[in-house]
Design a protein around this motif. Structure first.
Motif, PDB file in Angstrom:
ATOM      1  N   CYS A   1       0.685  -7.857   3.365  1.00  0.00           N
ATOM      2  CA  CYS A   1      -0.677  -8.089   3.835  1.00  0.00           C
ATOM      3  C   CYS A   1      -1.411  -8.940   2.800  1.00  0.00           C
TER       4      CYS A   1
ATOM      5  N   GLN B   1      -1.329  -3.467   8.529  1.00  0.00           N
ATOM      6  CA  GLN B   1      -0.913  -4.624   7.750  1.00  0.00           C
ATOM      7  C   GLN B   1      -0.379  -5.764   8.621  1.00  0.00           C
TER       8      GLN B   1
ATOM      9  N   CYS C   1       0.823  -1.219   0.000  1.00  0.00           N
ATOM     10  CA  CYS C   1       0.000   0.000   0.000  1.00  0.00           C
ATOM     11  C   CYS C   1       0.852   1.262   0.000  1.00  0.00           C
ATOM     12  N   GLU C   2       2.105   1.152   0.469  1.00  0.00           N
ATOM     13  CA  GLU C   2       2.978   2.322   0.561  1.00  0.00           C
ATOM     14  C   GLU C   2       3.918   2.468  -0.636  1.00  0.00           C
TER      15      GLU C   2
ATOM     16  N   LEU D   1       1.665   1.525   6.607  1.00  0.00           N
ATOM     17  CA  LEU D   1       0.276   1.979   6.561  1.00  0.00           C
ATOM     18  C   LEU D   1      -0.286   2.005   7.977  1.00  0.00           C
TER      19      LEU D   1
ATOM     20  N   THR E   1       3.400   3.573  -3.639  1.00  0.00           N
ATOM     21  CA  THR E   1       3.244   4.869  -4.310  1.00  0.00           C
ATOM     22  C   THR E   1       3.965   5.973  -3.555  1.00  0.00           C
TER      23      THR E   1
ATOM     24  N   SER F   1       5.337  -6.490  -3.379  1.00  0.00           N
ATOM     25  CA  SER F   1       3.899  -6.782  -3.466  1.00  0.00           C
ATOM     26  C   SER F   1       3.374  -7.505  -2.233  1.00  0.00           C
TER      27      SER F   1
END
Length: 542
Positions: free
Chosen positions: A206, A240, A135-136, A237, A138, A203
């Motif tokens: 979580c 996770q 999720c992080e 995030l 980006t 990738s």
């Protein structure tokens, strides 16, 4: 060695073509005269006697296949007439006697490295930025763009101004055209002792098993603890599976006390707040990291990872034995060599078992091998399916043929430790590390276990590199080295042509390693920014 063919071991019943052999050509091995009966491409094998179905194919002095059809003397060995087979192995005790190489010429040699507080030595000095969870990714890329823009590498993004202002504050200057040019001219003038900032994405973290999350934390801890890393920035995030708590526990087990910046998005709130805080604290870390300087250190501080990818029929004859020579030299000097890729040790088990210094190490090696192979079989595969189409086309017909050549990277030294994936190398000597045969997953694992230099042999060519450990690409043949000079650092094809021996090639490679480890030479992978990072996912997605 003659110019056309080679017998690898006196007990072998197949020969290796060093150049294309045509029907009618005569090949001589000691008292054995062979008439070639059909075209045998370079790198492929040919029969030294007649075979019937069920007969063992012997190479490197061990079983590497089984005849499935009659094969006449002088005919080519192909997938149409053999299949994978290995000799059974047993756990047996015995005293392995090693004849170490002469290291007199190397004892007083040094490389210019970065001494760390924990007695490790870096061959480079990086700051690391990584996410705990995909999720992080980006936000990691946003940080990468901001820092690289501010240091003069790419196009501007909104956070470049913040970093430039921090640079100006560090230099005590106001923003003028002169200072703008200075900032744009590159990082070396701002942080002269920092070799770079490395940004990882992945990738995982979580949505998978807790075991995979735990393994990821172990891998990331190994990267932060790595001697080439001065400190790290971690983006989390907050919810996770791969928790920051687990990462810190892994770091504590490694006794890692390096500067660590942790920024959590769900705690900070907005993306702007997250990025602004990460930049401020990371910049402070860069100032500290740049205070490190290279100094002379002995060669026992080298930790070399041994890897192969895009292998061919010459890999086990030229490049891999060259790495074996270097591995033996490093071990004899008191350093660490790490041999990975367990699917590519299938067929070489007995030799490795015999070399384990204790029964416990031998048992651990066999347990890891068998557990891994059984896991592959449960999803319809197995070690025997490891060779790629490129491997097969260039003479590595069975996994055993490929493996017995791949194992040559580990030289002949005793095995001082056996490591599961993400375990960190601490014991001087030859270590075995359980990783996949997948090139990037394996090099990722080697760096995570502390390799401060990775030696990577290839016969077909591959651009693979690593973010924190210099990867020296070693060619098995001159034709490929000439064709792909932008990715090859060192050529061992001179062994095939008779210009070098394994010993002279290995000695030259160790000289080259010293230059890379000292920062005087950049590898082709570094120049091309091939910073590949793929953690090994052993479980399933949930």
């Amino acid at each position: 060695m003659n110019n056309t063919s080679l017998l690898l071991d006196s007990s072998d019943n197949v020969g290796v073509a060093l150049s294309d052999l045509v029907s009618g050509e005569k090949v001589k091995f000691s008292q054995l005269d062979i008439d070639i009966q059909e075209f045998v491409p370079a790198k492929h094998k040919f029969a030294l006697r007649d075979f019937i179905p069920g007969d063992d194919i012997i190479m490197y002095g061990t079983v590497v296949g089984e005849a499935t059809r009659p094969i006449r003397q002088g005919h080519a060995i192909t997938l149409q007439n053999i299949k994978h087979k290995t000799r059974s192995y047993e756990l047996k005790s015995g005293q392995y006697v090693w004849k170490a190489p002469d290291i007199a010429a190397w004892k007083s040699r040094t490389f210019m490295g970065y001494k760390r507080a924990d007695n490790q030595v870096g061959t480079a000095n990086y700051w690391l930025v990584l996410p705990m969870v995909f999720c992080e990714n980006t936000n990691v890329k946003l940080l990468q763009e901001a820092f690289e823009n501010a240091l003069g590498f790419s196009q501007p993004n909104p956070y470049e101004v913040q970093i430039k202002n921090l640079i100006l504050g560090l230099q005590g200057e106001k923003f003028t055209e002169t200072v703008a040019q200075k900032v744009a001219s590159g990082r070396s003038k701002i942080f002269p002792n920092l070799d770079g900032i490395r940004f990882l994405t992945h990738s995982l973290g979580c949505g998978g098993t807790r075991q995979d999350a735990d393994s990821l934390c172990g891998l990331l801890a190994g990267y932060i603890h790595h001697p080439n890393v001065a400190g790290a920035t971690v983006l989390s995030l907050g919810c996770q599976n791969a928790e920051v708590r687990i990462l810190k526990e892994k770091l504590a087990k490694l006794n890692c006390t390096k500067p660590l910046v942790v920024v959590e998005q769900q705690q900070e709130g907005t993306t702007d707040a997250l990025i602004t805080k990460a930049i401020q604290e990371t910049f402070e870390g860069l100032v500290l990291a740049s205070q490190s300087q290279r100094e002379p250190v002995s060669l026992d501080k080298l930790v070399i990872g041994l890897e192969c990818g895009g292998s061919d029929g010459f890999s086990g004859i030229s490049a891999n034995p060259t790495l074996g020579r270097v591995s033996d030299l490093i071990v004899a000097l008191g350093g660490i060599a790490i041999l990975s890729e367990f699917p590519e040790l299938c067929g070489a088990e007995q030799n490795l078992i015999n070399r384990c210094e204790t029964a416990e190490l031998a048992n651990k090696f066999v347990h890891l091998m068998e557990t891994y192979n059984e896991a592959a079989k449960r999803v319809g595969s197995g070690f025997d399916m490891n060779p790629s189409p490129g491997n097969i086309k260039d003479g590595l017909l069975t996994d055993a043929i490929k493996s017995c050549g791949a194992a040559k990277k580990g030289g002949t030294a005793p095995i001082s430790d056996v490591l599961d994936y993400t375990e960190y190398a601490k014991t001087p000597g030859l270590n075995l590390l359980c990783t996949p045969g997948n090139d990037v997953e394996s090099t990722t694992g080697l760096a995570g276990s502390g390799a401060n230099i990775i030696l990577f042999t290839t016969g077909l060519g591959t651009p693979t590199g690593n973010p924190i450990s210099p990867v020296i690409k070693v060619s098995t043949n001159t034709k490929m080295a000439t064709k792909m000079p932008d990715i090859i650092d060192f050529n061992t094809g001179t062994i095939i042509t008779g210009e070098d021996t394994i010993e002279t090639s290995g000695d030259k490679l160790l000289d080259y390693i010293i230059e890379v480890a000292s920062g005087r030479v950049k590898t082709k992978a570094e120049e091309k920014r091939n910073f590949d990072f793929i953690p090994w996912k052993r479980g399933v997605s949930l």
